[in-house]
Design an enzyme around this catalytic site. Sequence first.
Site, PDB file in Angstrom:
ATOM      1  N   ARG A   1       0.795  -1.220   0.000  1.00  0.00           N
ATOM      2  CA  ARG A   1       0.000   0.000   0.000  1.00  0.00           C
ATOM      3  C   ARG A   1       0.831   1.274   0.000  1.00  0.00           C
ATOM      4  O   ARG A   1       0.630   2.146  -0.829  1.00  0.00           O
ATOM      5  CB  ARG A   1      -0.936   0.001   1.214  1.00  0.00           C
ATOM      6  CG  ARG A   1      -1.973   1.111   1.170  1.00  0.00           C
ATOM      7  CD  ARG A   1      -2.859   1.096   2.403  1.00  0.00           C
ATOM      8  NE  ARG A   1      -3.541  -0.180   2.580  1.00  0.00           N
ATOM      9  CZ  ARG A   1      -4.362  -0.427   3.587  1.00  0.00           C
ATOM     10  NH1 ARG A   1      -4.579   0.500   4.516  1.00  0.00           N
ATOM     11  NH2 ARG A   1      -4.952  -1.600   3.693  1.00  0.00           N
TER      12      ARG A   1
ATOM     13  N   HIS B   1      -8.028  -3.817  -7.326  1.00  0.00           N
ATOM     14  CA  HIS B   1      -7.705  -3.089  -6.086  1.00  0.00           C
ATOM     15  C   HIS B   1      -8.844  -3.219  -5.081  1.00  0.00           C
ATOM     16  O   HIS B   1      -9.908  -2.621  -5.260  1.00  0.00           O
ATOM     17  CB  HIS B   1      -7.467  -1.613  -6.417  1.00  0.00           C
ATOM     18  CG  HIS B   1      -6.719  -0.870  -5.348  1.00  0.00           C
ATOM     19  ND1 HIS B   1      -5.443  -1.209  -4.953  1.00  0.00           N
ATOM     20  CD2 HIS B   1      -7.062   0.191  -4.581  1.00  0.00           C
ATOM     21  CE1 HIS B   1      -5.030  -0.381  -4.010  1.00  0.00           C
ATOM     22  NE2 HIS B   1      -6.004   0.476  -3.762  1.00  0.00           N
TER      23      HIS B   1
ATOM     24  N   TYR C   1     -17.757  12.935 -14.230  1.00  0.00           N
ATOM     25  CA  TYR C   1     -17.669  14.072 -15.152  1.00  0.00           C
ATOM     26  C   TYR C   1     -16.333  14.125 -15.896  1.00  0.00           C
ATOM     27  O   TYR C   1     -16.224  14.836 -16.891  1.00  0.00           O
ATOM     28  CB  TYR C   1     -17.837  15.387 -14.386  1.00  0.00           C
ATOM     29  CG  TYR C   1     -19.158  15.520 -13.690  1.00  0.00           C
ATOM     30  CD1 TYR C   1     -20.356  15.432 -14.399  1.00  0.00           C
ATOM     31  CD2 TYR C   1     -19.220  15.738 -12.314  1.00  0.00           C
ATOM     32  CE1 TYR C   1     -21.572  15.556 -13.742  1.00  0.00           C
ATOM     33  CE2 TYR C   1     -20.434  15.864 -11.658  1.00  0.00           C
ATOM     34  CZ  TYR C   1     -21.608  15.766 -12.377  1.00  0.00           C
ATOM     35  OH  TYR C   1     -22.810  15.877 -11.746  1.00  0.00           O
TER      36      TYR C   1
END
Length: 745
Positions: free
Chosen positions: A38, A84, A128
């Site tokens: 990580r 993930h 968006y």
Amino acid sequence: MPDDINTLPEGGAVKPTNLSAALSERYLAYAMSTITARSLPDVRDGLKPVHRRLLWAMHQLRLDPTAGFKKCARIVGDVMGKYHPHGDSSIYEAMVRMAQEFAARYTLVEGQGNFGNIDGDNAAAMRYTEARLTEIARAMLEGIDEDAVDFRATYDGEEQEPIVLPAAFPNLLANGAAGIAVGMATSIPPHNAGELCAAALELIRNPAAEVADLLRHVPGPDFPTGGLLVESPEAVREAYVTGRGGFRIRARWEREALKNGAWQVVVTEIPYQVAKSRLIEQIAQLMEEKKLPLLADVRDESTDVVRIVLEPKSRTVEPAVLMETLFRATPLESRFSLNMNVLDASRTPRVMGLKEVLRSWLDHRHEVLVRRSNYRLAAIARRLEILEGYLIVYLNLDAVIRIIREEDHPKPALIAAFELTDTQAEAILNMRLRALRKLEEMEIRKEHKKLTAEQKSLQALLGSETKRWNRIAEEVEATRARFGEETAIGRRRTTIDAAPATVVIDERAFVEREPITVILSEKGWIRAVKGHQPPETEHKFKEGDKLRIALHAETTDRLCLFATNGKCFTLKADTLPRGRGDGQPLRLMVDLTNEDEVVTLFVWKEAKKFLVAASDGRGFIVKSDDLLAEKRTGKQVLLVDSPTEAARLIPVEGDSVAIIGENRKLLVFPLEQVPEMVRGRGVALQGYKDGGLADVKTFTGTEGLSWKIGDRVRLETDLTTWRGNRAGAGKQPPNGFPRSNRFGA
């Protein structure tokens, strides 16, 4: 519910386990997962798992630099669903950072839409925005479909993901990294890719090169927001040798002339990872708190280019002095730490220096070259096998056609007739009729010749380490040409500047000068009231407390406090609590124990000398500059051991010393007999059989020795009786000397 709650399912078992051992085991597993999966980047490709998975997913979606954009929500969904096992917000934030030109020195993702700005505004929602890979990301993935790296199963076992990317680009140092794991962290600033490639080439040519040789190519970090690197060369070298250190970055500014001799400062580049809007807020807040007295106004006139305007209060102020005050008080100067803690090729976290990081990247590129070459050799061998089968067809075309037409099982017949392999026979049977034309035979022979030459070249490459490193050097040189200093993206943005010259700033310029009266009580409470109050003024204290010292000062003064432990402490007058309250305990402001008491408190003046004395009659002269102590713990001036205490610190005036002991013996001797020291126990000023020091005073011998009795002042001009040498016993004082054995009231 079963009748017996202790009944175990078939095959079940209960094993007694120590709680601390179980917790330790599970926490260790969590810590290692955080470190390796990580928070820390891999030294080979400079990526954390989330970034690597993003690039791999976009590669799978064929989002090449020449392809169209796709919605970020689609990309994040693929990453989260396949690779993930974390939330979409963390994946999208990582993706946004890879696309921000002010955050990443070399963006790996090209964004379309609102991806945030240097003011600190967040990107638009992922539904968006759109994205695709950049040319640099393509270089990171180059060869991934040619067995260049190992793959592993994803968290659910349904897909495969790369353990590391081929990384034809020195991404770890070029883009930097930051992360906090369990018990360790990493912080690597961005660098210039062209300079890194030059250093890598130096390391290929000379494997024994030292960090000093590499620093001729890599003088320091290269931040995407530019700025000036003002760290000393020695500190930079030490940081790159050890892998730990830091770099000071300053904003880039220039003086802009206005009409009638006026001017203003324009900041065009700010330090890395400093949000512009927050920076301006901090400057405005400091102005409101009157901590930037040289600055009149700050304005943000930025467009897509940073432009922060700073107006001075007076045109007589030097721009360098104005900026120095801002550098000291605001993030216009910041420090970026270096901690090259990364995962090596064996997935072990450790701190590496510059040379080791570059060496690891080059070794990875060597492994990728070998694997890709072997993969290509295998592909060539398969193709040559088929081409040789085709050539057999052309040499025996009629016989091949006859076998195919007449035999029920043509494949084994072909193998038996022409000693073909199974692969060749299958390829012949799958040939199209148009491939039997004469022109096609020429193309096959041409391809066979070309592949044979390539095969020999690859075999020679794999057989020679020198040739392999020459090939890697060519690849690094190609990367340097694509993304180096000669390209728009590769030009250095951060200027390597000399360490800034010391600019002397009078701290009093930051404080509004006004008269105050400092009040210290017997129980150690201190405060300041406005104005110079007369001595007869009554002050209020807590019950059972009373006035100890009241002195006139100004807010720009520094106060010196001398304690019975022999330490001097410095207080800034403007920081003392103000108002009509009881003030603040002195022990909260300086490191003074309950056993220590205040000997004296006075306004510090430069170029003065003081006589310091202990209760056992030892002392010396000390300069005022040696009394200053900016830290809370103070400065040890007079060394004393219990039960001896520091007793006096008085200003030196005149040429003589008068000292009286608790045994009521007075001694007068020349001041020149007292040595000047910075720190120590001093010398004996007066000898005692019993008791210790009562009081000491300096004076001018020709004017006589004076002391106070009530409101009157007595003066003794004939001091012959009491004159002697330092460390003498002395004699009884003149008639009328105070029974308190003090020269003062």
